[in-house]
Design a protein around this motif. Structure first.
Motif, mmCIF file in Angstrom:
data_model
loop_
_atom_site.group_PDB
_atom_site.id
_atom_site.type_symbol
_atom_site.label_atom_id
_atom_site.label_comp_id
_atom_site.label_asym_id
_atom_site.label_seq_id
_atom_site.Cartn_x
_atom_site.Cartn_y
_atom_site.Cartn_z
ATOM 1 N N UNK A 36 0.864 -1.177 0.000
ATOM 2 C CA UNK A 36 0.000 0.000 0.000
ATOM 3 C C UNK A 36 0.904 1.232 0.000
ATOM 4 N N UNK A 37 0.653 2.186 -0.893
ATOM 5 C CA UNK A 37 1.516 3.363 -0.996
ATOM 6 C C UNK A 37 0.740 4.646 -0.697
ATOM 7 N N UNK A 38 1.480 5.633 -0.209
ATOM 8 C CA UNK A 38 0.910 6.966 0.035
ATOM 9 C C UNK A 38 1.983 7.997 -0.308
ATOM 10 N N UNK A 39 1.650 8.935 -1.196
ATOM 11 C CA UNK A 39 2.578 9.984 -1.581
ATOM 12 C C UNK A 39 2.143 11.298 -0.936
ATOM 13 N N UNK A 40 3.097 11.980 -0.301
ATOM 14 C CA UNK A 40 2.815 13.276 0.300
ATOM 15 C C UNK A 40 3.898 14.270 -0.079
ATOM 16 N N UNK A 41 3.494 15.463 -0.540
ATOM 17 C CA UNK A 41 4.411 16.603 -0.543
ATOM 18 C C UNK A 41 4.346 17.155 0.873
ATOM 19 N N UNK A 42 5.361 16.848 1.651
ATOM 20 C CA UNK A 42 5.275 17.011 3.093
ATOM 21 C C UNK A 42 5.012 18.452 3.509
ATOM 22 N N UNK A 43 5.732 19.401 2.919
ATOM 23 C CA UNK A 43 5.532 20.799 3.293
ATOM 24 C C UNK A 43 4.136 21.284 2.970
ATOM 25 N N UNK A 44 3.625 20.908 1.796
ATOM 26 C CA UNK A 44 2.274 21.311 1.401
ATOM 27 C C UNK A 44 1.228 20.686 2.314
ATOM 28 N N UNK A 45 1.485 19.442 2.739
ATOM 29 C CA UNK A 45 0.553 18.752 3.618
ATOM 30 C C UNK A 45 0.506 19.413 4.998
ATOM 31 N N UNK A 46 1.663 19.794 5.504
ATOM 32 C CA UNK A 46 1.727 20.386 6.844
ATOM 33 C C UNK A 46 1.354 21.861 6.846
ATOM 34 N N UNK A 47 1.642 22.561 5.740
ATOM 35 C CA UNK A 47 1.408 24.008 5.669
ATOM 36 C C UNK A 47 0.755 24.363 4.333
ATOM 37 N N UNK A 49 -1.173 26.619 3.323
ATOM 38 C CA UNK A 49 -1.224 28.041 2.956
ATOM 39 C C UNK A 49 0.165 28.606 2.719
ATOM 40 N N UNK A 50 1.108 28.279 3.589
ATOM 41 C CA UNK A 50 2.462 28.834 3.504
ATOM 42 C C UNK A 50 3.283 28.206 2.377
ATOM 43 N N UNK A 51 3.148 26.901 2.206
ATOM 44 C CA UNK A 51 4.008 26.185 1.245
ATOM 45 C C UNK A 51 3.927 26.748 -0.174
ATOM 46 N N UNK A 52 2.727 27.009 -0.733
ATOM 47 C CA UNK A 52 2.683 27.541 -2.105
ATOM 48 C C UNK A 52 3.429 28.859 -2.259
#
Length: 375
Positions: A36-47, A49-52
């Motif tokens: 089972x796989x899960x892909x996350x852009x970690x910064x975008x997931x945690x922040x 609003x700020x990450x973009x």
């Protein structure tokens, strides 16, 4: 018994890192249904609003001040991030990473960008016991990828392996697998169906990519290209660069019936299948996709740093050439027309390539390397 869980962490500094993560996830699921796989852009997931804002600032810096970016890249080239910088990165941007990992309960973590790699490595020094795999997504090795806590490095070439060995990484931690690309790039499709799908002609075709990172800034170069439109079909993929798409669509030279302007698409594999030449920035993922499809490449204004190294690898191995002037383009277009004239009647069955382009690494190698750590 529950499926083995693989958490793939990337970051939004350029699309290539996340493309590699998704490509690897798809490959793993196809080969190993028990995973089972899960892909996350970690910064975008945690922040979210700020990450973009941060990613947009990064893109502007790279596009408008490439020399500055190159200096920063070289300054840190042979060094891992120091402990103080790692702490700051963790506290400011990635403080909740341990909670994400605790919630998702992965059996293995795969990082396709240096930042989550640094953060997970730091957590492992603090007691996290989950194996960490680092997938280097370029044909070079920057110091920020390297950390003693990494259990396995999946890398592009033997040259990158030599650089890891010189930095003290044990050989048993290194596996040369090539860079992950989506399995669709290893498949062959019916070219007639693809042309019909996109409304394209069976004629010499040039695919131009890189609009989202400033390739379209040199309009004079594009103006010269489309002067060949009576003989060559052009497909410009401009990604999310809507301003460039609008401006070019209003320019007479790009209104030719043999010029197609496109925004973001998930069908690059199909467009490469029916193209005879790729003009692009030398990003690690795009170059590897072109290699998988056997399409010769011309490289435009590499960003100082990893793109220069990528270009060096591909030009030295005969897979592509840097655009030094308009003469480079004119010469390659003449070559394309001559080759098409020679083999055009059979071009539906085989690509036109001036070099023997074969990827030395099996497409499933990176998936098998991860699976072995879970068996």
């Amino acid at each position: 018994m529950r499926k083995k869980r693989i958490l793939l962490l990337s970051e939004g500094f350029g699309a290539g890192h996340t493309q590699a993560a998704h490509a690897l996830a798809v490959s793993l699921r196809q080969l190993y249904p028990e995973f089972q796989t899960r892909v996350l852009e970690l910064g975008s997931f945690l922040h979210p609003t700020l990450a973009p804002l941060i990613f947009n600032a990064y893109r502007k810096t790279v596009s408008s001040q490439p020399k500055l970016y190159g200096k920063l890249y070289r300054f840190q080239y042979k060094k891992s991030l120091n402990p103080l910088t790692q702490l700051a990165l963790h506290q400011i941007f990635y403080r909740q990473t341990s909670e994400v990992i605790r919630h998702l309960k992965p059996d293995i973590i795969v990082c396709t960008h240096p930042f989550p790699n640094v953060v997970v490595s730091r957590l492992k020094r603090s007691g996290l016991s989950i194996p960490l795999v680092t997938v280097v997504t370029d044909y070079d090795l920057h110091g920020t990828w390297v950390d003693p806590q990494v259990n396995k490095y999946l890398i592009s070439t033997n040259d990158v392996k030599s650089k890891l060995l010189k930095r003290g990484v044990p050989e048993q931690k290194i596996e040369v697998t090539g860079i992950p690309v989506h399995p669709s790039f290893w498949q062959r499709h019916d070219r007639s169906n693809i042309r019909e799908h996109f409304g394209l002609k069976a004629m010499p075709t040039v695919l131009v990519m890189g609009g989202g990172w400033g390739l379209v800034g040199d309009h004079s170069l594009f103006d010269d290209m489309v002067k060949w439109s009576d003989q060559i079909q052009f497909v410009f993929c401009l990604g999310s660069n809507e301003k460039a798409l609008q401006k070019m669509s209003e320019t007479p030279g790009f209104q030719h019936e043999n010029v197609r302007l496109m925004g973001f698409t998930k069908e690059i594999d199909k467009l490469m299948e029916i193209s005879h030449l790729l003009i692009t920035k030398p990003g690690g993922i795009t170059c590897t996709e072109g290699l998988a499809k056997g399409i010769p490449m011309l490289f435009y204004k590499p960003i100082p740093g990893q793109e220069e190294e990528n270009m060096q690898y591909f030009t030295e191995n005969g897979y592509g050439e840097q655009i030094m002037s308009r003469e480079t383009i004119n010469r390659r277009f003449h070559m394309l027309l001559e080759e098409y004239e020679d083999v055009g009647k059979h071009e539906v069955d085989r690509p036109i390539t001036p070099t023997d382009m074969t990827n030395p690494y099996p497409p499933a190698g990176y998936s098998k390397a991860i699976a072995e750590l879970l068996m």
